[in-house]
Design a protein around this motif. Structure first.
Motif, mmCIF file in Angstrom:
data_model
loop_
_atom_site.group_PDB
_atom_site.id
_atom_site.type_symbol
_atom_site.label_atom_id
_atom_site.label_comp_id
_atom_site.label_asym_id
_atom_site.label_seq_id
_atom_site.Cartn_x
_atom_site.Cartn_y
_atom_site.Cartn_z
ATOM 1 N N ILE A 113 0.869 -1.174 0.000
ATOM 2 C CA ILE A 113 0.000 0.000 0.000
ATOM 3 C C ILE A 113 0.909 1.229 0.000
ATOM 4 C CG2 ILE A 113 -1.866 1.225 1.182
ATOM 5 C CD1 ILE A 113 -2.527 -1.426 2.602
ATOM 6 N N GLY A 114 0.631 2.193 -0.864
ATOM 7 C CA GLY A 114 1.522 3.336 -0.980
ATOM 8 C C GLY A 114 0.801 4.664 -0.958
ATOM 9 N N GLY A 115 1.486 5.688 -0.436
ATOM 10 C CA GLY A 115 1.014 7.066 -0.461
ATOM 11 C C GLY A 115 2.008 7.937 -1.204
ATOM 12 N N ASP A 117 4.456 9.851 0.016
ATOM 13 C CA ASP A 117 5.815 9.757 0.531
ATOM 14 C C ASP A 117 5.992 8.608 1.517
ATOM 15 O OD1 ASP A 117 4.259 10.787 2.514
ATOM 16 O OD2 ASP A 117 5.618 12.427 3.050
ATOM 17 N N TRP A 118 5.214 7.550 1.360
ATOM 18 C CA TRP A 118 5.350 6.377 2.219
ATOM 19 C C TRP A 118 4.824 5.135 1.512
ATOM 20 C CZ3 TRP A 118 0.804 3.804 3.171
ATOM 21 C CH2 TRP A 118 -0.378 4.519 2.995
ATOM 22 N N VAL A 119 5.285 3.985 1.975
ATOM 23 C CA VAL A 119 4.827 2.686 1.465
ATOM 24 C C VAL A 119 4.701 1.742 2.651
ATOM 25 C CG1 VAL A 119 5.448 0.637 0.122
ATOM 26 C CG2 VAL A 119 5.783 2.906 -0.855
ATOM 27 N N MET A 120 3.580 1.037 2.733
ATOM 28 C CA MET A 120 3.386 0.010 3.755
ATOM 29 C C MET A 120 3.479 -1.358 3.088
ATOM 30 S SD MET A 120 0.139 -0.729 6.303
ATOM 31 C CE MET A 120 0.364 0.801 7.204
ATOM 32 N N LEU A 121 4.479 -2.133 3.527
ATOM 33 C CA LEU A 121 4.724 -3.458 2.971
ATOM 34 C C LEU A 121 4.315 -4.492 4.014
ATOM 35 C CD1 LEU A 121 6.036 -4.649 0.345
ATOM 36 C CD2 LEU A 121 8.150 -4.849 1.663
ATOM 37 N N ILE A 122 3.484 -5.438 3.616
ATOM 38 C CA ILE A 122 2.977 -6.456 4.545
ATOM 39 C C ILE A 122 3.382 -7.833 4.032
ATOM 40 C CG2 ILE A 122 0.961 -7.409 5.709
ATOM 41 C CD1 ILE A 122 -0.481 -4.770 5.180
ATOM 42 N N ILE A 142 6.025 -3.565 7.452
ATOM 43 C CA ILE A 142 7.182 -2.668 7.335
ATOM 44 C C ILE A 142 6.696 -1.336 6.796
ATOM 45 C CG2 ILE A 142 9.471 -2.304 6.348
ATOM 46 C CD1 ILE A 142 8.027 -5.779 6.287
ATOM 47 N N MET A 143 6.788 -0.299 7.622
ATOM 48 C CA MET A 143 6.391 1.046 7.232
ATOM 49 C C MET A 143 7.617 1.777 6.717
ATOM 50 S SD MET A 143 3.670 2.878 7.044
ATOM 51 C CE MET A 143 3.296 4.579 6.632
ATOM 52 N N GLU A 172 9.832 -0.133 11.091
ATOM 53 C CA GLU A 172 9.894 1.166 10.423
ATOM 54 C C GLU A 172 11.231 1.303 9.718
ATOM 55 O OE1 GLU A 172 10.163 5.131 12.545
ATOM 56 O OE2 GLU A 172 8.057 5.185 11.925
ATOM 57 N N LEU A 173 11.175 1.830 8.502
ATOM 58 C CA LEU A 173 12.374 1.974 7.679
ATOM 59 C C LEU A 173 12.340 3.320 6.977
ATOM 60 C CD1 LEU A 173 14.931 0.745 6.358
ATOM 61 C CD2 LEU A 173 13.432 -0.225 4.604
ATOM 62 N N ASP A 174 13.445 4.060 7.086
ATOM 63 C CA ASP A 174 13.577 5.357 6.399
ATOM 64 C C ASP A 174 14.361 5.155 5.112
ATOM 65 O OD1 ASP A 174 12.229 6.695 8.400
ATOM 66 O OD2 ASP A 174 14.051 7.179 9.511
#
Length: 277
Positions: A113-115, A117-122, A142-143, A172-174
């Protein structure tokens, strides 16, 4: 005893094959970037979200977490075998033990799932719990957030297992991979001005070099088209003087002591002195 020699070309090819096999065991060629991830429901939108994470492919990221009695190491790899464990996207190891690592999530069962400036990986289908969460399979979330200053810093946020179902590990990952592209702030007028300044600079520098090196001019004559620009300057000054100044331009008479009206009038003839007294 006979020794069989392998031709040089054949030996090079053999070494290349062996090297590729070794690298694939280590996870370098475990997949073709993000294409190795298998989505739960194949869709173009989720596949596009995964493609944004392509710079993170084949990178094994790890973090160590210390609890009261134990210390655990978590390893994450995007669409690849984390820690060399086949099919594992996230694993957990006991730092002080050589036990088999626990698979928290598998990249063969992925949701993205993505926005902006972010992506949520499940990652789903991890090892099942022994007693918690109704013995369901573990799941890793993983956010991945945008950060242009820090790259690839993995953090463990929490493990939520105090429920009957739908438990998960949150990481969480930057990364700069999910940052939106920087758009140019220059307007059309600014671009035209920059082009104009560049052309003027080329004209001045090129003309100066030509006048000095080819023509042999000295002093102000080195300025390109010096006579033309001097004439333009004079004409501009005259035009400005004519338009902007309000001074009366009528010339005054040469002799200010005698008025013009007195000159026009003829003096009267006076013959009174001729009369007899």
């Amino acid at each position: 005893m006979k020794l069989f020699r392998i031709p040089m070309r054949g030996s090079v090819l053999l070494w290349a094959i062996l090297t590729q096999l070794l690298l694939s065991q280590n996870g370098v060629f475990a997949g073709n970037g993000t294409k190795a991830c298998k989505l739960n429901v194949e869709s173009a939108s989720e596949r596009k979200v995964l493609e944004r994470l392509e710079p993170l492919a084949h990178k094994n990221l790890s973090v160590e977490v210390k609890e009261e009695k134990e210390s655990y190491t978590y390893e994450f790899q995007l669409c690849g075998d984390a820690g060399g464990v086949q099919g594992a996207g996230v694993i957990q190891r006991k730092t002080s033990s050589e036990e088999k690592p626990t698979i928290i999530g598998s990249y063969t069962s992925t949701k993205a799932i993505g926005g902006s400036d972010w992506v949520m990986l499940i990652y789903h289908n991890g090892d099942k719990y022994d007693t918690h969460c109704g013995k369901e399979a573990r799941k890793a979330i993983i956010m991945i957030s945008c950060n242009k200053n820090t790259e690839g810093v993995l953090e463990v946020i929490l493990e939520d297992r105090e429920r009957q179902n739908d438990c998960f590990y949150l990481f969480e990952l930057d990364s700069s991979a999910v940052c939106p592209p920087v758009q140019s702030q220059l307007s059309a007028g600014s671009i035209i001005l920059i082009i104009g300044f560049c052309l003027v600079a080329v004209y001045l520098i090129g003309g100066f070099l030509y006048q000095r090196l080819i023509v042999g001019a000295k002093g102000m004559e080195q300025f390109p088209n010096y006579a033309f620009w001097v004439e333009v300057g004079n004409l501009s000054a005259d035009g400005c003087d004519f338009v902007c100044r309000s001074k009366n331009r009528e010339e005054a008479p040469a002799y200010r002591g005698v008025s013009a009206d007195a000159l026009d009038e003829e003096p009267e003839e006076r013959d009174d002195h001729l009369l007899p007294m």
